[in-house]
Design a protein around this motif. Structure first.
Motif, PDB file in Angstrom:
ATOM      1  N   LYS A   1      75.559  71.149 -46.261  1.00 29.02           N
ATOM      2  CA  LYS A   1      75.136  71.696 -44.971  1.00 29.02           C
ATOM      3  C   LYS A   1      73.641  71.993 -44.918  1.00 29.02           C
ATOM      4  CE  LYS A   1      79.571  73.693 -43.589  1.00 29.02           C
ATOM      5  NZ  LYS A   1      80.291  74.946 -43.203  1.00 29.02           N
ATOM      6  N   LEU A   2      73.004  72.073 -46.084  1.00 25.41           N
ATOM      7  CA  LEU A   2      71.592  72.437 -46.141  1.00 25.41           C
ATOM      8  C   LEU A   2      70.812  71.435 -46.991  1.00 25.41           C
ATOM      9  CD1 LEU A   2      71.931  76.280 -46.801  1.00 25.41           C
ATOM     10  CD2 LEU A   2      71.515  75.168 -44.599  1.00 25.41           C
ATOM     11  N   ILE A   3      69.562  71.195 -46.589  1.00 24.77           N
ATOM     12  CA  ILE A   3      68.656  70.337 -47.356  1.00 24.77           C
ATOM     13  C   ILE A   3      67.373  71.111 -47.617  1.00 24.77           C
ATOM     14  CG2 ILE A   3      67.279  68.232 -47.358  1.00 24.77           C
ATOM     15  CD1 ILE A   3      69.355  67.074 -45.339  1.00 24.77           C
ATOM     16  N   SER A   4      67.067  71.329 -48.883  1.00 28.04           N
ATOM     17  CA  SER A   4      65.801  71.939 -49.281  1.00 28.04           C
ATOM     18  C   SER A   4      64.899  70.823 -49.778  1.00 28.04           C
ATOM     19  CB  SER A   4      66.035  72.976 -50.390  1.00 28.04           C
ATOM     20  OG  SER A   4      64.799  73.475 -50.869  1.00 28.04           O
ATOM     21  N   VAL A   5      63.717  70.683 -49.209  1.00 25.82           N
ATOM     22  CA  VAL A   5      62.851  69.561 -49.565  1.00 25.82           C
ATOM     23  C   VAL A   5      61.392  69.991 -49.595  1.00 25.82           C
ATOM     24  CG1 VAL A   5      62.829  68.807 -47.147  1.00 25.82           C
ATOM     25  CG2 VAL A   5      62.188  67.185 -48.942  1.00 25.82           C
ATOM     26  N   GLN A   6      60.679  69.545 -50.610  1.00 16.48           N
ATOM     27  CA  GLN A   6      59.248  69.819 -50.669  1.00 16.48           C
ATOM     28  C   GLN A   6      58.547  69.092 -49.517  1.00 16.48           C
ATOM     29  OE1 GLN A   6      58.490  68.788 -54.929  1.00 16.48           O
ATOM     30  NE2 GLN A   6      57.563  70.822 -55.005  1.00 16.48           N
ATOM     31  N   ALA A   7      57.475  69.669 -49.034  1.00 16.25           N
ATOM     32  CA  ALA A   7      56.850  69.225 -47.784  1.00 16.25           C
ATOM     33  C   ALA A   7      56.110  67.901 -47.895  1.00 16.25           C
ATOM     34  CB  ALA A   7      55.898  70.302 -47.268  1.00 16.25           C
ATOM     35  N   GLY A   8      55.897  67.403 -49.116  1.00 14.90           N
ATOM     36  CA  GLY A   8      55.144  66.163 -49.277  1.00 14.90           C
ATOM     37  C   GLY A   8      55.951  64.892 -49.169  1.00 14.90           C
ATOM     38  N   ALA A   9      57.249  65.014 -48.936  1.00 14.86           N
ATOM     39  CA  ALA A   9      58.106  63.826 -48.876  1.00 14.86           C
ATOM     40  C   ALA A   9      57.688  62.892 -47.744  1.00 14.86           C
ATOM     41  CB  ALA A   9      59.560  64.249 -48.684  1.00 14.86           C
ATOM     42  N   LEU A  10      57.784  61.574 -48.009  1.00 17.36           N
ATOM     43  CA  LEU A  10      57.577  60.567 -46.970  1.00 17.36           C
ATOM     44  C   LEU A  10      58.945  60.142 -46.443  1.00 17.36           C
ATOM     45  CD1 LEU A  10      54.757  58.359 -48.538  1.00 17.36           C
ATOM     46  CD2 LEU A  10      54.569  60.468 -47.201  1.00 17.36           C
ATOM     47  N   LEU A  11      58.997  59.708 -45.192  1.00 22.35           N
ATOM     48  CA  LEU A  11      60.278  59.563 -44.519  1.00 22.35           C
ATOM     49  C   LEU A  11      61.247  58.566 -45.149  1.00 22.35           C
ATOM     50  CD1 LEU A  11      59.472  59.946 -40.718  1.00 22.35           C
ATOM     51  CD2 LEU A  11      60.247  61.646 -42.363  1.00 22.35           C
ATOM     52  N   LEU A  12      60.829  57.321 -45.351  1.00 22.12           N
ATOM     53  CA  LEU A  12      61.790  56.338 -45.823  1.00 22.12           C
ATOM     54  C   LEU A  12      62.387  56.689 -47.186  1.00 22.12           C
ATOM     55  CD1 LEU A  12      63.387  53.766 -45.447  1.00 22.12           C
ATOM     56  CD2 LEU A  12      61.454  52.491 -46.374  1.00 22.12           C
ATOM     57  N   PRO A  13      61.572  57.040 -48.183  1.00 24.57           N
ATOM     58  CA  PRO A  13      62.176  57.432 -49.465  1.00 24.57           C
ATOM     59  C   PRO A  13      63.126  58.624 -49.320  1.00 24.57           C
ATOM     60  CG  PRO A  13      59.827  57.029 -49.734  1.00 24.57           C
ATOM     61  CD  PRO A  13      60.100  57.019 -48.254  1.00 24.57           C
ATOM     62  N   LEU A  14      62.773  59.580 -48.460  1.00 26.57           N
ATOM     63  CA  LEU A  14      63.641  60.743 -48.257  1.00 26.57           C
ATOM     64  C   LEU A  14      64.949  60.350 -47.588  1.00 26.57           C
ATOM     65  CD1 LEU A  14      64.108  63.795 -48.429  1.00 26.57           C
ATOM     66  CD2 LEU A  14      62.951  64.012 -46.211  1.00 26.57           C
ATOM     67  N   TYR A  15      64.856  59.568 -46.501  1.00 23.17           N
ATOM     68  CA  TYR A  15      66.068  59.107 -45.827  1.00 23.17           C
ATOM     69  C   TYR A  15      66.990  58.365 -46.795  1.00 23.17           C
ATOM     70  CZ  TYR A  15      63.949  59.858 -41.152  1.00 23.17           C
ATOM     71  OH  TYR A  15      63.393  60.384 -40.022  1.00 23.17           O
ATOM     72  N   THR A  16      66.393  57.512 -47.630  1.00 20.83           N
ATOM     73  CA  THR A  16      67.171  56.695 -48.557  1.00 20.83           C
ATOM     74  C   THR A  16      67.964  57.553 -49.529  1.00 20.83           C
ATOM     75  OG1 THR A  16      65.525  54.921 -48.398  1.00 20.83           O
ATOM     76  CG2 THR A  16      67.030  54.844 -50.271  1.00 20.83           C
ATOM     77  N   GLU A  17      67.307  58.559 -50.080  1.00 17.07           N
ATOM     78  CA  GLU A  17      67.979  59.425 -51.052  1.00 17.07           C
ATOM     79  C   GLU A  17      69.013  60.334 -50.379  1.00 17.07           C
ATOM     80  OE1 GLU A  17      67.840  59.247 -54.375  1.00 17.07           O
ATOM     81  OE2 GLU A  17      66.640  57.458 -53.963  1.00 17.07           O
ATOM     82  N   LEU A  18      68.692  60.839 -49.207  1.00 12.50           N
ATOM     83  CA  LEU A  18      69.650  61.691 -48.502  1.00 12.50           C
ATOM     84  C   LEU A  18      70.895  60.905 -48.108  1.00 12.50           C
ATOM     85  CD1 LEU A  18      67.325  63.807 -46.145  1.00 12.50           C
ATOM     86  CD2 LEU A  18      68.447  64.552 -48.260  1.00 12.50           C
ATOM     87  N   TYR A  19      70.695  59.645 -47.701  1.00 12.88           N
ATOM     88  CA  TYR A  19      71.826  58.816 -47.270  1.00 12.88           C
ATOM     89  C   TYR A  19      72.841  58.626 -48.402  1.00 12.88           C
ATOM     90  CZ  TYR A  19      74.519  54.826 -45.622  1.00 12.88           C
ATOM     91  OH  TYR A  19      75.550  54.004 -45.254  1.00 12.88           O
ATOM     92  N   LYS A  20      72.352  58.558 -49.623  1.00 15.58           N
ATOM     93  CA  LYS A  20      73.254  58.422 -50.772  1.00 15.58           C
ATOM     94  C   LYS A  20      74.188  59.619 -50.886  1.00 15.58           C
ATOM     95  CE  LYS A  20      69.877  55.742 -53.455  1.00 15.58           C
ATOM     96  NZ  LYS A  20      68.972  55.760 -54.638  1.00 15.58           N
ATOM     97  N   ARG A  21      73.785  60.721 -50.274  1.00 18.45           N
ATOM     98  CA  ARG A  21      74.593  61.944 -50.300  1.00 18.45           C
ATOM     99  C   ARG A  21      75.305  62.185 -48.968  1.00 18.45           C
ATOM    100  NH1 ARG A  21      70.464  61.528 -53.405  1.00 18.45           N
ATOM    101  NH2 ARG A  21      70.311  62.575 -55.409  1.00 18.45           N
ATOM    102  N   GLY A  22      75.184  61.189 -48.046  1.00 19.84           N
ATOM    103  CA  GLY A  22      75.924  61.258 -46.788  1.00 19.84           C
ATOM    104  C   GLY A  22      75.314  62.141 -45.721  1.00 19.84           C
ATOM    105  N   VAL A  23      74.019  62.459 -45.868  1.00 21.29           N
ATOM    106  CA  VAL A  23      73.367  63.337 -44.891  1.00 21.29           C
ATOM    107  C   VAL A  23      71.986  62.792 -44.518  1.00 21.29           C
ATOM    108  CG1 VAL A  23      74.572  65.411 -45.673  1.00 21.29           C
ATOM    109  CG2 VAL A  23      72.375  64.783 -46.727  1.00 21.29           C
ATOM    110  N   THR A  24      71.392  63.400 -43.492  1.00 24.49           N
ATOM    111  CA  THR A  24      70.021  63.060 -43.101  1.00 24.49           C
ATOM    112  C   THR A  24      69.410  64.226 -42.357  1.00 24.49           C
ATOM    113  OG1 THR A  24      68.633  61.311 -42.142  1.00 24.49           O
ATOM    114  CG2 THR A  24      70.528  62.045 -40.832  1.00 24.49           C
TER     115      THR A  24
END
Length: 452
Positions: free
Chosen positions: A95-118
Motif C-alpha cells: 500500500k505504500l512506496i518509500s523512494v529516494q527523491a533521485g529516482a528516474l521514472l522508467l527505472p522506477l516504474y520497471t522495478e515497481l511493476y515487478k511488485r505489482g504497483v506503480t
C-alpha cells in the motif's frame, strides 16, 4: 559552521566525466558549474548545502536535468545532483512506496511493476521524480488518481540551514502543503518521498491518427470528449505541423479493451481516421510505449547521456473552458506556419479526480482546468533558435484569451508574471511558507518563489 567538506561523488572541470556530468536535457543551454556533487546519502545533501553557504557559492538542485530553462544548473556554481539517490521500498501490504527523491521514472516504474504497483507519474523515461512530484505531476493515470502530488503522503527534506525535516499532514503540514505543487528548488532539497501505492497489472491503450484535413473536427471532438469521459481514461492529442500533416491521440484506460472501444466511439466517429489501434497490454509495456520506447528496449541510462537530449523551448497554459472556433483557428494558423517541422502542440486531458480537491487544498492550483496545452518547439541548428522561440511564445500569447496560467514544471522565462500565472491564489501563502523555512532565500533561481 566550521570547515564543512563536500561528500559524495565530486566532479570538477578537467575531470574525464565533467562534460557528461554537466550535460542538460535541453541542449540549448551550455552551462559550466565549478563543482557537481552527486549525492549518495542524505548527509551528502546536508554537507552540500552547508558547504555552499559557508563558501558563499551559488547552487542549484538537479535530478533528471529536465528543467525547461536549465534552472537545475548554472555557470560557476555548485550543482547538487541527487540522481544517485534512487533506492525504494514497497511495504509488505503493497500500500505504500518509500523512494529516494533521485529516482528516474522508467527505472522506477520497471522495478515497481515487478511488485505489482506503480505511482501515477509522468511519461518521459528520464524525468526525475523530485521535480515532477513537487510541481504537481501529470501522467497517463492522472484522471483516475489525480496529480502525482495527490498520492504523496510524506517527505524528507534538507532545509536552508542544513537541517533534515519531515513533512506530512500531521507534521510541518504547511511545508507539506507547499511541496504538493509549489515546485522544486523553492523550499529545500527533498531526499525521500512516501507515496500511496497504485496496484497495476494490465491496461488498455489506444492510438488514433487523422489527416490534417480533419483539424477542426478532431480538436473539437477531443476537447469535448477527453475531460468528460470515464475517469479511468486519460488521453492526449498531439497536433503536428501542416508539413507532417497529422493529428494523433494516445491514451490509457484502467479497464478492458472492449470497454475502451465503446468509450472511444465519439472520438473515432468525429472524422475518418487513418489508423486506429486499441489493445490490452501489460502496464509496463504501456509505460514504454508512451515514453517513446518499444517493449523490451534497453532502459535509458543517463550515466551514458540522455539519447533524447536536444535544444528546445516549451511553454504551456490551462484551458478552464473549451476552445472556441477562434482558438482552434489560432492553433491551426501557427501549426500551418511553423518554422520547424518538428514543432507541435499537445493537449493533455485533466478534470476527473484532479478536480476532487479544491485549488487551495494543495499548492497545485489548476484544479478547474479541463485540459492543459503544451506548446513545443525544437530545432537542429543554433541559428534556428530565435525564430522558433518567437513562434512558440507568440502562439501562447495569442491563445491567452482561451488558455492561461502556467504549469510549474513547464518553466518559461518569457512569462513576465510567472509567479501569478503558476500559483494563482496560492501565491501569498507560498511566500509566507518560503519566508518561514528559507527567509534568506538560500534556495533561489530566476522563477523561484521569493520570501516576503
Amino acid at each position: 559552521m566550521g570547515n564543512v567538506k563536500l561528500t559524495g561523488r565530486i566532479v570538477v572541470p578537467g575531470d574525464s566525466d565533467y562534460e557528461l556530468a554537466r550535460e542538460e536535457f535541453n541542449t540549448r543551454y551550455d552551462l559550466y558549474p565549478c563543482v557537481i556533487v552527486f549525492c549518495e546519502e542524505t548527509c551528502d545533501v546536508v554537507n552540500a548545502v552547508k558547504w555552499a553557504k559557508e563558501k558563499c557559492v551559488p547552487f542549484r538542485i538537479r535530478t533528471g536535468r529536465h528543467s525547461y530553462e536549465a534552472y537545475s544548473s548554472l555557470d560557476d556554481g555548485l550543482v547538487i545532483d541527487i540522481s544517485e539517490m534512487k533506492s525504494f521500498r514497497v511495504s509488505k501490504d503493497k500500500k505504500l512506496i518509500s523512494v529516494q527523491a533521485g529516482a528516474l521514472l522508467l527505472p522506477l516504474y520497471t522495478e515497481l511493476y515487478k511488485r505489482g504497483v506503480t505511482i501515477p507519474g509522468g511519461t518521459c523515461p528520464s524525468v526525475g521524480l523530485a521535480g515532477l512530484s513537487l510541481g504537481g505531476g501529470w501522467g497517463m493515470l492522472t484522471r483516475q488518481y489525480g496529480m502525482l502530488c495527490d498520492t504523496l503522503l510524506a517527505l524528507e527534506m534538507v532545509t536552508a540551514d542544513g537541517t533534515v525535516v519531515y513533512a506530512s499532514e500531521k507534521k510541518n503540514s504547511d511545508l507539506f502543503w507547499a511541496c504538493r505543487g509549489g515546485g522544486g528548488n523553492n523550499f529545500g532539497i527533498v531526499t525521500k518521498f512516501l507515496f500511496r501505492a497504485i496496484p497495476v497489472n494490465k491496461v488498455s491503450i489506444f492510438k488514433i491518427v487523422w489527416d490534417w484535413k480533419g483539424f477542426k473536427q478532431v480538436v473539437d471532438a477531443f476537447q469535448n470528449w477527453a475531460p468528460f469521459t470515464d475517469k479511468k481514461l486519460t488521453g492526449i492529442l498531439d497536433i503536428y505541423t501542416k508539413e507532417i500533416g497529422e493529428l494523433k491521440s494516445l491514451g490509457e484506460y484502467l479497464g478492458p479493451e472492449e470497454k475502451l472501444r465503446k468509450l472511444l466511439k465519439p472520438l473515432i466517429e468525429s472524422y475518418p481516421a487513418k489508423e486506429v489501434v486499441i489493445q490490452e497490454v501489460p502496464y509496463i509495456d504501456a509505460v514504454r510505449i508512451f515514453g517513446g520506447l518499444m517493449p523490451g528496449m534497453e532502459e535509458y541510462d543517463i550515466g551514458h547521456g540522455d539519447p533524447d537530449a536536444h535544444p528546445f523551448k516549451n511553454t504551456g497554459a490551462f484551458a478552464n473552458e473549451l476552445l472556441p472556433s477562434a482558438g482552434i483557428k489560432i492553433l491551426k494558423h501557427f501549426l500551418a506556419n511553423s518554422p520547424s517541422v518538428e514543432n507541435k502542440v499537445q493537449l493533455q486531458a485533466l478534470a476527473g479526480n484532479v478536480m476532487k480537491q479544491s485549488p487551495a487544498d494543495t499548492a497545485y492550483v489548476h484544479r478547474k482546468a479541463l485540459f492543459s496545452l503544451l506548446y513545443i518547439t525544437k530545432w537542429q541548428e543554433k541559428e534556428e533558435a530565435r525564430k522558433n522561440v518567437k513562434w512558440v511564445e507568440r502562439m501562447r500569447d495569442e491563445l491567452l484569451p482561451f488558455a492561461e496560467g502556467a504549469y510549474v514544471n513547464f518553466h518559461d522565462n518569457c512569462i513576465e508574471n510567472w509567479l501569478e500565472q503558476a500559483y494563482g491564489s496560492n501565491l501569498p501563502r507560498l511566500r509566507e511558507i518560503k519566508t518561514k523555512y528559507d527567509p534568506e532565500n538560500v534556495f533561489t533561481f530566476p522563477l523561484g518563489i521569493p520570501p516576503l
